[in-house]
Structures are given as structure tokens and as C-alpha cells.
Motif scaffolding. Structure first.
Motif, short mmCIF file in Angstrom:
data_model
loop_
_atom_site.label_atom_id
_atom_site.label_comp_id
_atom_site.label_asym_id
_atom_site.label_seq_id
_atom_site.Cartn_x
_atom_site.Cartn_y
_atom_site.Cartn_z
N LEU A 38 0.85 -1.19 0.00
CA LEU A 38 0.00 0.00 0.00
C LEU A 38 0.89 1.24 0.00
O LEU A 38 2.04 1.19 0.46
N PRO A 39 0.40 2.37 -0.51
CA PRO A 39 1.21 3.60 -0.50
C PRO A 39 1.53 4.05 0.92
O PRO A 39 0.75 3.83 1.86
N ASP A 40 2.68 4.69 1.08
CA ASP A 40 3.06 5.22 2.39
C ASP A 40 2.23 6.45 2.76
O ASP A 40 1.93 6.68 3.93
N GLN A 41 1.89 7.24 1.74
CA GLN A 41 1.15 8.48 1.99
C GLN A 41 -0.02 8.59 1.01
O GLN A 41 0.06 8.09 -0.12
N PHE A 42 -1.07 9.27 1.45
CA PHE A 42 -2.23 9.51 0.61
C PHE A 42 -2.40 11.01 0.41
O PHE A 42 -2.08 11.81 1.30
N SER A 43 -2.92 11.36 -0.73
CA SER A 43 -3.05 12.78 -1.06
C SER A 43 -4.20 12.98 -2.06
O SER A 43 -4.54 12.06 -2.82
N LEU A 44 -4.76 14.18 -2.06
CA LEU A 44 -5.80 14.56 -3.02
C LEU A 44 -5.21 15.33 -4.20
O LEU A 44 -5.94 15.96 -4.96
N ARG A 45 -3.88 15.24 -4.36
CA ARG A 45 -3.21 16.01 -5.41
C ARG A 45 -3.78 15.72 -6.79
O ARG A 45 -4.05 16.63 -7.57
N ALA A 46 -3.97 14.42 -7.12
CA ALA A 46 -4.44 14.05 -8.45
C ALA A 46 -5.84 14.59 -8.71
O ALA A 46 -6.12 15.15 -9.78
N TRP A 47 -6.73 14.45 -7.73
CA TRP A 47 -8.10 14.91 -7.90
C TRP A 47 -8.18 16.43 -7.91
O TRP A 47 -9.03 17.01 -8.61
N ASN A 48 -7.32 17.08 -7.15
CA ASN A 48 -7.28 18.55 -7.20
C ASN A 48 -6.89 19.04 -8.59
O ASN A 48 -7.44 20.03 -9.09
N TYR A 49 -5.95 18.33 -9.20
CA TYR A 49 -5.55 18.72 -10.56
C TYR A 49 -6.66 18.43 -11.56
O TYR A 49 -6.98 19.27 -12.42
N VAL A 50 -7.27 17.25 -11.45
CA VAL A 50 -8.30 16.85 -12.42
C VAL A 50 -9.44 17.85 -12.46
O VAL A 50 -9.95 18.20 -13.53
N PHE A 51 -9.86 18.35 -11.29
CA PHE A 51 -10.99 19.27 -11.24
C PHE A 51 -10.58 20.73 -11.13
O PHE A 51 -11.41 21.59 -10.80
N SER A 52 -9.31 21.01 -11.42
CA SER A 52 -8.86 22.40 -11.43
C SER A 52 -9.31 23.07 -12.73
O SER A 52 -9.54 22.40 -13.74
N PRO A 53 -9.44 24.39 -12.74
CA PRO A 53 -9.92 25.10 -13.94
C PRO A 53 -9.03 24.93 -15.16
O PRO A 53 -9.52 24.94 -16.29
N TYR A 54 -7.72 24.77 -14.96
CA TYR A 54 -6.80 24.71 -16.09
C TYR A 54 -6.61 23.29 -16.65
O TYR A 54 -5.92 23.10 -17.65
N ALA A 55 -7.21 22.29 -16.02
CA ALA A 55 -7.05 20.92 -16.50
C ALA A 55 -7.89 20.62 -17.74
O ALA A 55 -7.55 19.76 -18.55
N GLY A 56 -9.01 21.33 -17.89
CA GLY A 56 -9.88 21.11 -19.04
C GLY A 56 -10.72 19.85 -18.96
O GLY A 56 -11.19 19.35 -19.99
N THR A 57 -10.92 19.34 -17.74
CA THR A 57 -11.65 18.08 -17.58
C THR A 57 -13.12 18.22 -17.98
O THR A 57 -13.66 17.36 -18.70
N TRP A 58 -13.77 19.28 -17.52
CA TRP A 58 -15.20 19.44 -17.83
C TRP A 58 -15.43 19.65 -19.32
O TRP A 58 -16.42 19.15 -19.87
N GLU A 59 -14.52 20.36 -19.96
CA GLU A 59 -14.64 20.53 -21.41
C GLU A 59 -14.50 19.19 -22.12
O GLU A 59 -15.24 18.88 -23.06
N ALA A 60 -13.55 18.38 -21.66
CA ALA A 60 -13.34 17.06 -22.27
C ALA A 60 -14.55 16.16 -22.07
O ALA A 60 -14.98 15.45 -22.98
#
Length: 270
Positions: free
Chosen positions: A43-65
């Protein structure tokens, strides 16, 4: 006793299916919340919301995609229905010279390697000016999706003869009423099955969207692929979860609409 054993057997199979289905999803979920997961860690040593913060950030373009992916898939589905309804009717219920050849041409995208098909489409679209445009991507998506819709409708048409429509015609029903009350209710499951396959195949198209869209048309596979092919695995896992959820949502929606239609129809008849 036999019915009870049968129900237990079905429940066991459903549980087994859910377990097998969850195997590839669980690592994706863990990876998307990890701050780094390296071999041979269980299992990972540490957990983080970094990936999800990026995915739903305004500059990621997720909602447009997501919006582009859904819009393209739905539009292609409606176009395929309009194209395949008359084509499947003729192929399934009529005999004519060259029928096998026409069927082979229509099913060709399932046999010919996608790269060959895309290159031919790309060269043609450059000449027509359809590259780097949303409409060009939608037209290109018809090639790999149309055979699935066509096959589903052919199977539906083959299960109904011309006798019902002929009897309705003798009773005074016009073309529209025959289509509405006889033909469409019978082939509706085929339409739903073909639509589900069309949406899934359209949502997963990367090569066609990349070449025809030229990077100007952004869909989920376009932003997903760089992260899973040597980029950030955590962000790629988050996008994979979104993509899987979108596919499951489309299947659930189709199934729900079909059940509600038949429930309303049974209530109306009753």
C-alpha cells in the motif's frame, strides 16, 4: 427448493462478477489517492488529493473534455440510428444481388486495422476542410461505431416479419402508425443495445480524435492518454475512474430508459 437453489446460484454469480469487476478498479482508486506508490510496497506510504485537485482544477480542461465526449457520443448515436434504421431493414428483410458485398463493406471497419481507416479519413478530411473541427471528429466517429448499431438492428429486424405490418396496413394503419405502434416497440431493444455500444466505442476513441481533431478537439481519451503512457500515474488513474464512471452511467441510463418505456407501455395496455 429448486427455485431457491437457482436464486442462490444467481446471487453467487453476481457476487463473483462484482468481485472480479472490482479487481482492476481498486488499484486505480488507491493510486489516484496516493502520493506515490512504488514496488514492492503493498500500500502507498502516503495519501493525497493532489491528483483529484488537478483533475478538477480550472486549467485541466476536464469538464470541457467530458462535455465534448458526451456531445460527440450522443450525436454520433443519433446519426447512426437514422442511417441504420432503413439500412438494417433492407438488409434483414430483403434479398437482392450484392447483399453480401454491401454487408462486408459496412462491417469493414471492424476488420480493417483502425490506423489504415483513420489515415484514409484524415487525407479526405484535409481536402474537405473537416480536420481540427468538432464536426469532423463526429463524422469520423461514425466509421468505427456504425457496424455495431447496424448489427444490433439487423438482429432485431430479423425477429419480426412483414406480416404484422401487412395486417396493420389492411386495418387502415398508415406508415407512421405502423412505425410507431408495431415496428419501433419491437426493435427498441436493438436500438438501445446498438446505442450503448455506439456510445462506449465513441467515448473510447483516441486515435481518430487525435488525428482528425488535431489537438483542437479535446475529449477524455485525449487528456487521459499522456498521463497513463509515461506521465503522472495518479492523475491518469483519476481520469480512468472518471472514464469508467461515464461509461457505466451511459449503460445504466440506457437500461433505465428501456425499463421505464416498457413499464409505461404495459400500464397503458393494461
Amino acid at each position: 427448493m429448486g427455485i431457491r437453489l437457482k436464486n442462490v446460484g444467481w446471487k453467487f454469480l453476481m457476487i463473483l462478477f462484482l468481485i472480479l469487476f472490482s479487481f482492476p478498479i481498486i488499484p486505480l482508486i488507491i493510486t489516484s489517492f496516493s502520493a506515490g506508490w512504488r514496488w514492492p510496497e503493498i500500500l502507498p506510504d502516503q495519501f493525497s488529493l493532489r491528483a483529484w485537485n488537478y483533475v478538477f482544477s480550472p486549467y485541466a480542461g476536464t469538464w470541457e473534455a467530458i462535455g465534448n465526449s458526451i456531445f460527440i457520443a450522443i450525436t454520433v448515436t443519433f446519426v447512426n440510428i437514422l442511417l441504420c434504421l432503413p439500412a438494417a431493414n433492407v438488409i434483414a428483410r430483403m434479398n437482392f444481388k450484392g447483399k453480401i458485398l454491401i454487408e462486408g463493406i459496412l462491417y469493414a471497419p471492424l476488420i480493417i486495422p483502425p490506423f489504415i481507416t483513420v489515415m484514409g479519413i484524415h487525407l479526405t478530411f484535409i481536402y474537405l476542410g473537416f480536420t481540427e473541427s468538432l464536426i469532423g471528429v463526429m463524422i469520423a466517429h461514425i466509421a468505427p461505431t456504425l457496424p455495431y448499431m447496424l448489427r444490433a438492428l439487423i438482429i432485431s429486424y430479423q425477429t419480426i416479419g412483414l406480416q404484422w405490418e401487412e395486417q396493420a396496413s389492411m386495418l387502415g394503419a398508415g406508415k407512421f402508425n405502423r412505425l410507431r405502434f408495431i415496428l419501433l416497440p419491437h426493435i427498441l431493444p436493438g436500438i438501445v443495445a446498438g446505442s450503448s455500444l455506439t456510445i462506449l466505442v465513441s467515448l473510447s476513441q483516441y486515435l481518430i480524435t487525435f488525428l482528425i481533431g488535431g489537438g483542437h478537439v479535446v475529449t477524455l481519451p485525449i487528456i487521459l492518454f499522456p498521463f497513463i503512457s509515461g506521465g503522472d500515474i495518479g492523475i491518469g488513474s483519476a481520469y480512468m475512474i472518471i472514464f469508467s464512471g461515464l461509461a457505466l452511467l451511459s449503460l445504466w441510463t440506457m437500461n433505465t430508459l428501456l425499463k421505464r418505456y416498457y413499464k409505461a407501455r404495459i400500464t397503458f395496455i393494461g
